[in-house]
Design a protein around this motif. Structure first.
Motif, PDB file in Angstrom:
ATOM      1  N   GLN A  52      24.749  18.406  55.854  1.00  0.00           N
ATOM      2  CA  GLN A  52      23.847  17.702  56.779  1.00  0.00           C
ATOM      3  C   GLN A  52      23.865  18.352  58.157  1.00  0.00           C
ATOM      4  OE1 GLN A  52      21.689  15.004  55.951  1.00  0.00           O
ATOM      5  NE2 GLN A  52      20.880  15.861  57.854  1.00  0.00           N
ATOM      6  N   HIS A  53      25.055  18.698  58.630  1.00  0.00           N
ATOM      7  CA  HIS A  53      25.193  19.351  59.937  1.00  0.00           C
ATOM      8  C   HIS A  53      24.452  20.684  59.952  1.00  0.00           C
ATOM      9  CE1 HIS A  53      26.896  20.794  63.645  1.00  0.00           C
ATOM     10  NE2 HIS A  53      27.572  21.758  63.049  1.00  0.00           N
ATOM     11  N   THR A  54      24.594  21.456  58.893  1.00  0.00           N
ATOM     12  CA  THR A  54      23.926  22.758  58.807  1.00  0.00           C
ATOM     13  C   THR A  54      22.410  22.582  58.778  1.00  0.00           C
ATOM     14  OG1 THR A  54      25.823  23.674  57.619  1.00  0.00           O
ATOM     15  CG2 THR A  54      23.763  24.881  57.453  1.00  0.00           C
ATOM     16  N   MET A  55      21.926  21.607  58.013  1.00  0.00           N
ATOM     17  CA  MET A  55      20.489  21.343  57.950  1.00  0.00           C
ATOM     18  C   MET A  55      19.944  20.876  59.308  1.00  0.00           C
ATOM     19  SD  MET A  55      20.323  19.636  54.134  1.00  0.00           S
ATOM     20  CE  MET A  55      18.663  19.070  54.317  1.00  0.00           C
ATOM     21  N   ASP A  56      20.710  20.035  59.984  1.00  0.00           N
ATOM     22  CA  ASP A  56      20.290  19.569  61.313  1.00  0.00           C
ATOM     23  C   ASP A  56      20.174  20.733  62.282  1.00  0.00           C
ATOM     24  OD1 ASP A  56      20.253  16.996  60.357  1.00  0.00           O
ATOM     25  OD2 ASP A  56      22.163  16.404  61.299  1.00  0.00           O
ATOM     26  N   ARG A  57      21.112  21.670  62.211  1.00  0.00           N
ATOM     27  CA  ARG A  57      21.062  22.844  63.089  1.00  0.00           C
ATOM     28  C   ARG A  57      19.858  23.712  62.778  1.00  0.00           C
ATOM     29  NH1 ARG A  57      26.334  25.831  65.084  1.00  0.00           N
ATOM     30  NH2 ARG A  57      24.807  27.491  64.845  1.00  0.00           N
ATOM     31  N   LEU A  58      19.561  23.870  61.493  1.00  0.00           N
ATOM     32  CA  LEU A  58      18.373  24.664  61.110  1.00  0.00           C
ATOM     33  C   LEU A  58      17.095  24.001  61.601  1.00  0.00           C
ATOM     34  CD1 LEU A  58      19.310  25.777  57.488  1.00  0.00           C
ATOM     35  CD2 LEU A  58      19.115  27.240  59.519  1.00  0.00           C
ATOM     36  N   ASP A  59      17.019  22.674  61.465  1.00  0.00           N
ATOM     37  CA  ASP A  59      15.836  21.935  61.941  1.00  0.00           C
ATOM     38  C   ASP A  59      15.671  22.094  63.448  1.00  0.00           C
ATOM     39  OD1 ASP A  59      15.280  21.088  59.388  1.00  0.00           O
ATOM     40  OD2 ASP A  59      16.132  19.084  59.659  1.00  0.00           O
ATOM     41  N   ALA A  60      16.780  22.082  64.182  1.00  0.00           N
ATOM     42  CA  ALA A  60      16.722  22.203  65.640  1.00  0.00           C
ATOM     43  C   ALA A  60      16.254  23.584  66.056  1.00  0.00           C
ATOM     44  CB  ALA A  60      18.088  21.905  66.245  1.00  0.00           C
ATOM     45  N   MET A  61      16.528  24.594  65.242  1.00  0.00           N
ATOM     46  CA  MET A  61      16.130  25.963  65.561  1.00  0.00           C
ATOM     47  C   MET A  61      14.691  26.258  65.148  1.00  0.00           C
ATOM     48  SD  MET A  61      19.750  27.821  64.540  1.00  0.00           S
ATOM     49  CE  MET A  61      18.915  29.074  63.666  1.00  0.00           C
ATOM     50  N   ALA A  62      14.122  25.411  64.269  1.00  0.00           N
ATOM     51  CA  ALA A  62      12.769  25.665  63.751  1.00  0.00           C
ATOM     52  C   ALA A  62      11.706  25.380  64.798  1.00  0.00           C
ATOM     53  CB  ALA A  62      12.530  24.814  62.513  1.00  0.00           C
TER      54      ALA A  62
END
Length: 197
Positions: free
Chosen positions: A187-197
């Motif tokens: 979840q943390h990794t996905m949240d970081r990817l979403d924030a970078m998108a």
């Protein structure tokens, strides 16, 4: 992403996407135990017996009952569904095996830094490793039976972690508890990817 190949009969063969996760931390924090508890296959271990040769080399203070240690890696697998398979790579904890960490971390989506509150100082090198490389990580506090209980925010303060690093209390022996740690990392990794998108 799912890789599609042809099998011998001409039909499609779906190969699931591999997702690599690193389980890291200091010597004796429970990395091998965590990989064992969640792997759907018998986990691969490169364990060796601690001998007199390690006296003065490996810091076993507080780990007097520890008899073996990982000298290369631990490996486990979890099939999420037909499209995704998690591969778990546990690192060796002693400083003398740190030359392997770059290879083990290569291609990982993130890491769990497992900590033992009785030996928090052994966690700093692991945290530094992932921070310097920009690899997303969470902290899993392995709650040993004889350790004093601390709240997540107390651990955050002691480790000087920013608010963006999740901290999860766990018991590495327990499958469900260990799965929760992995879910938190994903979840943390996905949240970081979403924030970078």
């Amino acid at each position: 992403m799912v890789f599609v190949e042809s099998d011998r009969s001409g039909g499609e063969l779906h190969v699931p996407t591999p997702v690599k996760i690193v389980i890291a931390g200091g010597f004796g924090t429970g990395k091998t135990t965590l990989v064992n508890s969640v792997s759907e296959i018998p986990a691969l271990h490169t364990e060796e017996v601690l001998t007199e040769a390690s006296v003065g080399v490996d810091d076993v203070v507080g780990l007097e009952n520890k008899e073996t240690t990982t000298v290369a890696l631990d490996f486990g697998r979890i099939t999420i569904n037909t499209e995704v398979v998690l591969y778990l790579f546990g690192t060796p904890g002693q400083n003398r095996f740190w030359f392997m960490w770059d290879e083990l971390a290569h291609g990982a989506i993130g890491a769990v830094v497992l900590v033992d509150t009785r030996r928090l100082d052994s966690s700093f090198p692991s945290i530094d490793f992932f921070e310097r490389r920009g690899i997303p990580f969470i902290v899993g506090v392995n709650c040993f039976d004889d350790a004093h209980g601390y709240a997540a925010e107390e651990v955050r303060s002691a480790l000087d972690l920013g608010p963006g690093v999740p901290i999860v209390l766990c018991d590495a022996r327990d499958r469900e508890s260990s799965k929760s740690v992995l879910v938190s990392l994903i979840q943390h990794t996905m949240d970081r990817l979403d924030a970078m998108a």
